[in-house]
Design an enzyme around this catalytic site. Structure first.
Site, PDB file in Angstrom:
ATOM      1  N   GLU A 170      -3.371  -0.001   1.119  1.00  0.00           N
ATOM      2  CA  GLU A 170      -4.043  -1.270   0.864  1.00  0.00           C
ATOM      3  C   GLU A 170      -4.483  -1.921   2.160  1.00  0.00           C
ATOM      4  OE1 GLU A 170      -0.985  -2.679   2.914  1.00  0.00           O
ATOM      5  OE2 GLU A 170      -0.679  -1.243   1.290  1.00  0.00           O
ATOM      6  N   GLU A 312      -1.455   0.541   4.563  1.00  0.00           N
ATOM      7  CA  GLU A 312      -2.556   1.512   4.566  1.00  0.00           C
ATOM      8  C   GLU A 312      -2.187   2.835   3.904  1.00  0.00           C
ATOM      9  OE1 GLU A 312      -3.839   1.995   8.641  1.00  0.00           O
ATOM     10  OE2 GLU A 312      -3.971  -0.164   8.972  1.00  0.00           O
TER      11      GLU A 312
END
Length: 345
Positions: A170, A312
């Site tokens: 994300e 991430e």
């Protein structure tokens, strides 16, 4: 409303898997977590000869309206700037995906910026940022449903490309605040214990964040259903990850769960369909305050604990070689019978 038909593993298959693992040329249990992970992947794939194919890391990005309350040190433009950085290939998740053979899929779920069409980023934007949940729901029921569908559709695409193991990452300023709200709502852990520094708040910043989130919780006037809590406090990138996780489990894929935010997404997914947890391997325990507590509340055992807090999908991708070792163990080691070795335990 979209639903997911997730089939739990068949316990009748366990005996054969356990017998194979226990009769490899080693003392019983001596490969520890590798044996546990191998058992889980064999259960997921319903086979004694599992394989991990074409791993993908799907990174959803979106902005959060709660950022207006000063709950993050990062300005909102960092979301689209970092998303562009991922597309150029120079970020942390890029070198990890390259090292471990992952394809990185970038998705604009709701970034407050017009991403150029030729940037290498999939456009699934619901709208530019959620609303500020201090004053009402972050998204409408229709937007929630759309985000779930878009997350599931993204997984359909990577599955069609031959992927059977997927991680999610994300990017979104304000998403630790949303994750803290989900954590509190779904575990009952006191809200102040669910709140941490995010991207780097100092102690006064954390106290301000806690005050804002406490006021937001006190002002919640929704229906208290799982779906309502998800849409009231969540982000578009988070809801897409929830939809993606549920669809991956429905398709029989192994899901590697990343850090605090993606663990909150798996928590939310499990409240919608508990069987999703059979397909989840928790990649790591991060340093964001509350992550350990959330993992414990879910009964989850993380593979790694490296002090990571990047997000991430980085911790999930780092954990992947451990999954590979577990699969190699069950496929490549001899049994006592085939190796003509006396069973010595």
């Amino acid at each position: 409303m979209k639903t997911f038909d997730i089939i739990p593993p068949d316990p009748r298959f366990d005996a054969g898997i356990i017998d194979k693992i226990d009769n490899l040329t080693k003392p019983k249990g001596s490969l520890g977590r590798l044996e546990e992970i191998a058992l889980q992947i064999c259960r997921i794939q319903r086979t004694l000869t599992p394989e991990l194919r074409n791993p993908h890391n799907i990174l959803f990005a979106a902005d959060h309206g709660i950022i207006e309350e000063g709950v993050s040190v990062s300005p909102k433009e960092v979301t689209w700037q970092q998303l562009a950085h991922f597309a150029r290939g120079g970020a942390g998740i890029n070198f990890l995906c390259a090292q471990h053979g992952f394809r990185l899929v970038l998705v604009d779920a709701g970034v407050d910026y017009d991403i150029p069409r030729d940037a290498g980023i999939i456009d699934r934007k619901i709208r530019r940022s959620t609303s500020n949940f201090l004053h009402g729901p972050a998204m409408t029921p229709e937007e929630y449903e759309k985000a779930m569908e878009e997350g599931a559709a993204t997984v359909d695409e990577v599955h069609a490309a031959g992927c059977n193991v997927v991680s999610f990452g994300e990017m979104g300023c304000g998403n630790t605040s949303a994750s803290s709200m989900w954590m509190h709502a779904f575990t009952g852990i006191p809200l102040d214990r669910c709140i941490g520094a995010g991207a780097g708040l100092d102690n006064p910043g954390i106290r301000h964040k806690a005050d804002v989130l406490a006021r937001a919780w006190a002002g919640y006037s929704g229906a208290s259903s799982t779906e309502d809590i998800i849409r009231w406090f969540g982000g578009f990138e988070m809801v897409m990850a929830v939809g993606g996780m549920l669809r991956a489990a429905e398709l029989g894929m192994t899901v590697i769960v990343d850090g605090f935010i993606m663990t909150a997404c798996m928590l939310a997914a499990s409240r919608l369909n508990p069987d999703v947890l059979h397909y989840a391997v928790f990649g790591h325990q991060g340093d964001e305050s509350g992550h350990r507590l959330m993992l414990e509340a879910m009964g989850a055992k993380p593979v790694l604990h490296l002090g990571l807090r990047l997000g991430e999908g980085s911790g999930a991708v780092c954990a992947y070689p451990i999954l590979q070792s577990a699969v190699r163990m069950v496929n490549d080691m001899d049994s006592f019978t085939t190796a003509s070795v006396t069973k010595y335990f």
